[in-house]
Write an enzyme that holds these catalytic residues in place. Structure first.
Site, PDB file in Angstrom:
ATOM      1  N   GLU A   1       0.873  -1.176   0.000  1.00  0.00           N
ATOM      2  CA  GLU A   1       0.000   0.000   0.000  1.00  0.00           C
ATOM      3  C   GLU A   1       0.907   1.222   0.000  1.00  0.00           C
ATOM      4  O   GLU A   1       1.449   1.596   1.038  1.00  0.00           O
ATOM      5  CB  GLU A   1      -0.928  -0.026   1.227  1.00  0.00           C
ATOM      6  CG  GLU A   1      -1.894  -1.197   1.259  1.00  0.00           C
ATOM      7  CD  GLU A   1      -2.908  -1.156   0.138  1.00  0.00           C
ATOM      8  OE1 GLU A   1      -3.129  -0.062  -0.426  1.00  0.00           O
ATOM      9  OE2 GLU A   1      -3.482  -2.204  -0.194  1.00  0.00           O
TER      10      GLU A   1
ATOM     11  N   CYS B   1      -2.094   9.413   2.559  1.00  0.00           N
ATOM     12  CA  CYS B   1      -1.650   8.842   1.281  1.00  0.00           C
ATOM     13  C   CYS B   1      -2.638   9.113   0.154  1.00  0.00           C
ATOM     14  O   CYS B   1      -2.241   9.176  -1.014  1.00  0.00           O
ATOM     15  CB  CYS B   1      -1.407   7.337   1.418  1.00  0.00           C
ATOM     16  SG  CYS B   1      -2.862   6.392   1.916  1.00  0.00           S
TER      17      CYS B   1
END
Length: 467
Positions: A220, A254
């Protein structure tokens, strides 16, 4: 203590954790669905018990308010945890699939089984959420887990360690604190699965280490997530939602909009709304706002300050080095060659670029790597379909930002340079599970076609079955 002694110590600790967990996994306890549900209930109770300490730790590490800590970390974990508790019994059931007629008479099914020992490496920006949400999936799937918590958020990491140690034995779930040398030694162990959340550079190292032992991974990562505002958009609402998504956690998210692509003819009006909402949310003095998140450490603070230097600031730009705070900032006159467009920002700085038509906007996005997220503000259905069809990215929103990750019913993950694999809800369970395909053949009939000697008749029959 010299570096060699420390190195040996890290290696020994990593090896012991891995060995003990592999032995515990071999007992078969974690494969029992009742054990998994009991463990998920324990984790829920642990979070509720430590909720106050978690909020205090997030305040100390990142200056997160209690509201933001619950909204973007604790509450999201509890929601995913409750979902897993309700569904895991169904998820673990064998799945029947159709059997080809060429395999008559047989039953075919898929059995989900845990990998074994999962290493979860979590980041500092959402240090509780991104550690424990992955753990939910590992537990639900029946794995043991080693949690490598983030050294840059030491207070939250300490609470996680304390919480896990109280509720779970280390041979089942263990927490490891330490720097990159500790992480490196963990990666040298023969884990059964690695789940990593962090930056692209470290992600490549993780994948390289995993490849040596053929360990499956989920990465991720991140990247430069574009936010496109097209002329048909509801500009005031778009500005409100972009300000929320961009400056939440001081931009250290993010999936935050990394840069803004706005149609030239609405730019001036839209900038006015952006400034209005920043002031409304964070006051005229955001550096004094007790609820405004700080930058995690001096290194990241200095990096962000350097990105602002020399650029045209049209809002914000002030800093407080002692508090490690940077005002919500907007930069104008940015091009693809600007320094700020060469890396993921990961901070409260929003660069603005313009486009004249949607084709031009797409070309700008396509010049970069595939982003983790993309946001489009439009009421034009044709443009909406065009963007969805022509651009590749991990996840996104139409007419909002970042909320795509706040659901247990959709997968979240990157593509290309922004990562691989996904999680949340059942997708977390699937990520930490191996699909074992089984064919159960019955004994009352045994078709002779596959056995030698072969002949023309058998070939004709074979072609009837397999075409």
């Amino acid at each position: 203590m010299d570096s060699g002694t420390l190195y040996d110590g890290f290696l020994r600790i990593a090896s012991i954790f891995c060995k003990n967990q592999k032995n515990f996994f071999k007992t078969g306890k974690t494969k029992d669905v009742n054990f998994r549900i009991e463990s998920l209930n324990k984790l829920y109770d642990a979070i509720k018990k430590y909720e106050k300490e978690i909020c205090e730790a997030l305040k100390n590490d990142l200056n997160k308010s209690q509201f933001e800590s619950y909204m973007s970390e604790i509450g999201m974990v509890l929601s995913d945890l409750n979902y897993a508790k309700k569904k895991v019994r169904r998820w673990t059931k064998d799945k029947r699939v159709l059997t080809p007629i060429s395999q008559f008479h047989a039953k075919s099914f898929i059995k989900k089984e845990p990998y074994g020992v999962a290493l979860i490496i979590s980041p500092w920006n959402y240090p509780f959420l991104l550690c424990i949400e992955a753990l939910v999936g590992a537990i639900a799937a029946g794995n043991c887990a080693i949690l490598k918590v983030a050294e840059d958020s030491p207070n939250t990491s300490s609470v996680i360690s304390k919480m896990i140690e109280e509720f779970f034995p280390p041979e089942y779930i263990a927490v490891v604190n330490g720097d990159k040398e500790v992480a490196t030694e963990l990666l040298e162990q023969k884990m059964d699965y690695i789940f990593f959340t962090g930056g692209v550079t470290v992600g490549k190292i993780v994948m390289e280490k995993a490849a040596k032992n053929l360990i499956p991974v989920t990465l991720e990562l991140g990247g430069k997530s574009p936010c496109i505002v097209e002329e048909s958009a509801n500009l005031k609402l778009a500005a409100k939602r972009i300000v929320f998504g961009k400056y939440l956690n001081s931009g250290q998210t993010c999936v935050a909009p990394d840069y803004l692509l706005i149609q030239e003819n609405i730019k001036d009006e839209f900038e006015k709304y952006l400034k209005e909402y920043i002031t409304l949310f964070y006051t005229n003095e955001p550096l004094k706002n007790e609820d405004y998140t700080k930058i995690v450490n001096e290194r990241h603070f200095n990096r962000l300050v350097n990105l602002i230097k020399g650029e045209k600031i049209i809002y914000g730009g002030d800093i407080d080095r002692e508090l490690l705070k940077i005002e919500p900032t907007i930069l104008d006159k940015i091009t693809l060659d600007s320094p700020i467009m060469q890396e993921e920002i990961f901070g409260p700085i929003l660069p603005i670029m313009t486009f004249n038509n949607i084709k031009e906007a797409k070309e700008i996005v396509l010049k970069g790597e595939k982003p983790l997220s993309l946001y489009l503000f439009t009421t034009n259905k044709k443009i909406e379909k065009e963007i969805l069809k022509d651009l590749s990215y991990g996840s996104g929103c139409i007419n909002d930002t970042i909320i795509q990750l706040a659901t247990s019913k959709m997968p979240f993950g990157g593509v290309g340079n922004s990562g691989m694999g996904s999680y949340h809800g059942k997708y977390s369970f699937d990520t930490f599970s191996h699909e074992k395909s089984i064919v159960k053949k019955y004994n009352w009939i045994d078709l002779p076609i596959r056995y030698m000697p072969y002949n023309d008749l058998k070939l004709k029959l074979l072609k009837m079955f397999l075409k």
